[in-house]
Design an enzyme around this catalytic site. Structure first.
Site, PDB file in Angstrom:
ATOM      1  N   SER A 109     -38.005  80.922  33.355  1.00  0.00           N
ATOM      2  CA  SER A 109     -37.316  79.446  33.870  1.00  0.00           C
ATOM      3  C   SER A 109     -36.637  79.906  35.142  1.00  0.00           C
ATOM      4  O   SER A 109     -36.872  78.902  35.745  1.00  0.00           O
ATOM      5  CB  SER A 109     -36.340  79.293  32.574  1.00  0.00           C
ATOM      6  OG  SER A 109     -37.088  78.889  31.518  1.00  0.00           O
ATOM      7  N   GLY A 121     -45.799  73.372  31.285  1.00  0.00           N
ATOM      8  CA  GLY A 121     -44.822  72.320  31.278  1.00  0.00           C
ATOM      9  C   GLY A 121     -43.799  72.153  32.058  1.00  0.00           C
ATOM     10  O   GLY A 121     -43.534  71.389  32.928  1.00  0.00           O
ATOM     11  N   SER A 137     -32.903  68.210  27.606  1.00  0.00           N
ATOM     12  CA  SER A 137     -34.138  68.629  28.387  1.00  0.00           C
ATOM     13  C   SER A 137     -34.000  69.236  29.677  1.00  0.00           C
ATOM     14  O   SER A 137     -33.600  68.353  30.487  1.00  0.00           O
ATOM     15  CB  SER A 137     -35.473  67.828  28.433  1.00  0.00           C
ATOM     16  OG  SER A 137     -36.297  67.981  29.187  1.00  0.00           O
ATOM     17  N   GLN A 168     -35.897  70.450  31.724  1.00  0.00           N
ATOM     18  CA  GLN A 168     -37.060  70.334  32.776  1.00  0.00           C
ATOM     19  C   GLN A 168     -37.061  68.832  33.106  1.00  0.00           C
ATOM     20  O   GLN A 168     -36.938  68.576  34.414  1.00  0.00           O
ATOM     21  CB  GLN A 168     -38.419  70.259  31.691  1.00  0.00           C
ATOM     22  CG  GLN A 168     -38.899  71.851  31.538  1.00  0.00           C
ATOM     23  CD  GLN A 168     -40.210  71.582  30.709  1.00  0.00           C
ATOM     24  OE1 GLN A 168     -40.846  70.542  30.078  1.00  0.00           O
ATOM     25  NE2 GLN A 168     -40.526  73.002  30.247  1.00  0.00           N
ATOM     26  N   ASP A 212     -36.587  77.989  22.470  1.00  0.00           N
ATOM     27  CA  ASP A 212     -38.032  78.520  22.401  1.00  0.00           C
ATOM     28  C   ASP A 212     -38.208  79.907  21.510  1.00  0.00           C
ATOM     29  O   ASP A 212     -39.193  80.492  21.410  1.00  0.00           O
ATOM     30  CB  ASP A 212     -37.971  79.161  23.964  1.00  0.00           C
ATOM     31  CG  ASP A 212     -38.354  77.926  24.862  1.00  0.00           C
ATOM     32  OD1 ASP A 212     -38.848  76.809  24.348  1.00  0.00           O
ATOM     33  OD2 ASP A 212     -38.271  78.183  25.969  1.00  0.00           O
ATOM     34  N   LYS A 233     -44.115  70.892  22.060  1.00  0.00           N
ATOM     35  CA  LYS A 233     -44.109  72.155  22.666  1.00  0.00           C
ATOM     36  C   LYS A 233     -45.363  72.633  22.990  1.00  0.00           C
ATOM     37  O   LYS A 233     -46.428  71.632  22.826  1.00  0.00           O
ATOM     38  CB  LYS A 233     -43.331  73.293  22.431  1.00  0.00           C
ATOM     39  CG  LYS A 233     -41.649  73.044  22.031  1.00  0.00           C
ATOM     40  CD  LYS A 233     -41.144  73.085  23.405  1.00  0.00           C
ATOM     41  CE  LYS A 233     -39.661  72.678  23.495  1.00  0.00           C
ATOM     42  NZ  LYS A 233     -38.897  72.389  24.805  1.00  0.00           N
TER      43      LYS A 233
END
Ligand code: S3P
Length: 456
Positions: free
Chosen positions: A25, A97, A179, A181, A331, A358
Site C-alpha cells: 500500500s 485492485g 475504502s 482505494q 486484509d 477482494k
C-alpha cells in the site's frame, strides 16, 4: 499450462528473524507521488515484482522514468503534476485492485484519454464505487456494465480526456463503505481539482495517502473520519523525497500466525509498518492472549514502524473480530481464520461483507479451505463462525488457492498442523504480496516446497 503448487509436510517450528516483504500500500503511493514530484525521488524497498510492479509499469507508460540505482533502490524522475504523457496503449493493471483504483483517480484528472484494463479476476470486481464519485466531480469515465447488478461497473475503464478548459470540481463525498482505494483515488484527483476534496467514511480506512501527502507539505487535514484536501492553501508542487518502505504487517501476519500454531516457535520481525489504521490484527492478537511484544522504532514519512517479537505459548482463546477493528484488519482476516481454527472455542468474524469482493470471495474461500482441513465453520452473509480445534492435528488436504494469494498462504499454514502431507494448488498468486513465502518458511524451520504441475 504449468501451475505451481506447495507441498507441505506438517511439523517443525518458526524460529529466527527474517525480513518481511515491504508494504504494498505504501509502495503504490510512493511510486505515484514520486512520479508527480518536481524532481528525482529515492524509493528504497519497492518490490520489483507483484502488484507494485503494475503501478510502476503504468507510470512508465505515462512517461515517467525509473532507474534501479542498486538492488532495492529505485530512483523515480518526477515529472511534476502536469507532466504525465498520454499512454500509447491501454494500461494493464493485471490483478492489482489498488493500482487500478488509484490510477483511475489520477487519470481522471488528466487532459488526455486513457484506458485501464484488468485480468480475469480483477475484471469481476466492482468499480462503480470509484467511478461514481469521480464523475460527480466532473470526470469523464465509461466502464463495462455489470451483467446482473444494475448501476455496477466493471473494468476496463475508458477515462477522459477532460473537456478543453474544464477542470475537476470540488468533491464532497460520504463513502457508504470504508475504502482506502476510493479515498485515495479522490485525493489524487483532488491534487488537480479547482475545489477542495472532502471525504467522510463510516470508519477510517488505512490512511497512507493522507500521511504521505502531509509529509510532502500538501494541506490534508483529518478530523475523526473526515478528510479534507484544501487546495486553496497549496502551491501545487510536490517536492522530491526519499523513503524506505516499511515491512508489510499484512505479510507479517502470516508468519506470526504460523508461530502461534507451532510449538517451539520464536520469531522476530523487524521494521514492520505499525500504522494505527492497520493495527487491528495486532489488537486481535492481544485480545486472544498472544504473547506479542511490539517495539516502535521511528517512522518513515509519517508511517510508524517497529519490531515484533513472539513466542509460541500454547493454544489461544477464541476471539471476535468486527466493527472498526475489522476495517483495520481487513486484509488479515484469512490469517485470523487460521488462528481461530487452532484456538479454544468458537471465533466469530462479522461486518466483513467487503471480503466477498477482494481478490476472491474470501469468506466463501476460507470456509471451503477450513472445511477441507476438517475445521467446522459456518459461513454468514458478512462473516464466519469458526469452531476451534486446538487438540490433535487437522486433517491433511488438497486445496485450491482460487488465484488469491492470501487464501494460498492461509491454506499453507493450516497444512503445517495437519496429520500428513498436504498440497495447496495454484500458488503462483502468492508472488503478488509475498514472493519468497515458501523460502522464508523453510529458512525459519518448516517444510514447504514449491513444485510444478502440468494441468490435465
Ligand atoms: C488497499 C486498500 C484496501 C485493502 C487493499 C489495499 C490500499 O482495499 O484491502 O489490499 O492500498 O488502498 P479497499 O480500499 O477496497 O478497502
Amino acid at each position: 499450462m504449468t501451475f505451481v503448487d506447495f507441498e507441505v509436510t506438517p511439523g517443525g517450528a518458526l524460529r529466527g528473524g527474517v525480513p518481511v516483504p515491504t508494504d504494498k500500500s505504501i509502495a503504490h503511493r510512493a511510486l505515484i507521488l514520486g512520479a508527480l514530484a518536481s524532481g528525482p525521488s529515492q524509493l528504497q524497498g519497492v518490490a520489483p515484482l507483484g502488484a507494485t510492479a503494475v503501478t510502476r509499469r503504468a507510470l512508465e507508460a505515462l512517461g515517467v522514468r525509473f532507474t534501479e540505482e542498486s538492488p532495492g533502490q529505485l530512483r523515480v524522475q518526477g515529472v511534476g503534476l502536469g507532466g504525465l504523457r498520454p499512454p500509447a496503449a491501454p494500461i494493464d493493471c493485471g490483478g492489482s485492485g489498488t493500482s487500478f483504483r488509484l490510477l483511475a483517480g489520477l487519470l481522471a484528472a488528466q487532459r488526455f484519454a486513457s484506458t485501464l484494463s484488468a485480468d480475469a479476476y480483477l475484471s469481476q470486481r466492482p468499480m462503480a464505487r470509484v467511478v461514481a464519485p469521480l464523475r460527480r466531480r466532473g470526470a469523464v469515465i465509461e466502464g463495462r456494465f455489470h451483467p446482473s447488478r444494475a448501476g455496477e461497473l466493471l473494468p476496463p475503464l475508458a477515462i477522459g480526456p477532460l473537456p478543453p478548459g474544464a477542470a475537476l470540481l470540488e468533491c464532497e463525498e460520504s463513502l457508504p463503505i470504508p475504502s482506502a482505494q476510493v479515498k485515495s483515488a479522490l485525493l489524487l484527483s483532488g491534487l488537480y481539482a479547482d475545489g477542495n476534496t472532502y471525504i467522510r467514511e463510516p470508519v477510517v480506512s488505512r490512511d497512507h495517502t493522507e500521511r504521505m501527502l502531509r509529509a510532502l507539505g500538501v494541506p490534508v487535514q483529518a478530523v475523526a473520519s473526515m478528510v479534507e484536501l484544501d487546495v486553496a492553501q497549496w502551491n501545487r508542487r510536490i517536492p522530491p523525497f526519499s523513503i524506505q518502505i516499511p515491512g508489510d504487517l499484512s505479510s507479517a501476519a502470516f508468519l506470526l500466525v504460523g508461530a502461534l500454531l507451532l510449538p517451539g516457535s520464536e520469531l522476530t520481525l523487524r521494521q514492520v509498518g505499525l500504522n494505527p489504521t492497520r493495527r487491528g490484527f495486532l489488537e486481535y492478537l492481544r485480545d486472544v492472549g498472544a504473547p506479542l511484544a511490539v517495539e516502535e522504532r521511528g517512522d518513515q514519512m509519517g508511517e510508524p514502524l517497529g519490531d515484533l517479537q513472539l513466542m509460541y505459548g500454547g493454544p489461544l482463546r477464541h476471539g471476535s473480530l468486527g466493527g472498526e477493528t475489522l476495517v483495520r484488519a481487513i486484509d488479515e482476516v484469512p490469517a485470523v481464520c487460521v488462528l481461530a481454527a487452532r484456538s479454544e472455542g468458537v471465533t466469530e468474524i462479522c461486518d466483513a461483507a467487503e471480503l466477498r469482493v477482494k481478490e476472491s470471495d474470501r469468506l466463501a474461500a476460507m470456509a471451503r479451505v477450513l472445511r477441507a482441513f476438517g475445521v467446522r465453520c459456518e459461513e454468514l452473509p458478512d462473516g464466519l463462525r469458526i469452531e476451534g480445534q486446538p487438540e490433535g492435528p487437522l486433517q491433511a488436504a488438497e486445496v485450491e488457492s482460487g488465484g488469491d494469494h492470501r487464501i494460498a498462504m492461509a491454506a499453507t499454514l493450516l497444512a503445517l498442523v495437519a496429520d500428513g502431507p498436504s498440497r495447496v494448488q495454484d500458488v503462483g498468486c502468492v508472488g503478488t504480496s509475498f514472493p519468497r513465502f515458501a523460502g522464508t518458511l523453510r529458512a525459519l524451520g518448516v517444510a514447504v516446497r514449491a513444485v510444478e504441475r502440468d494441468s490435465q
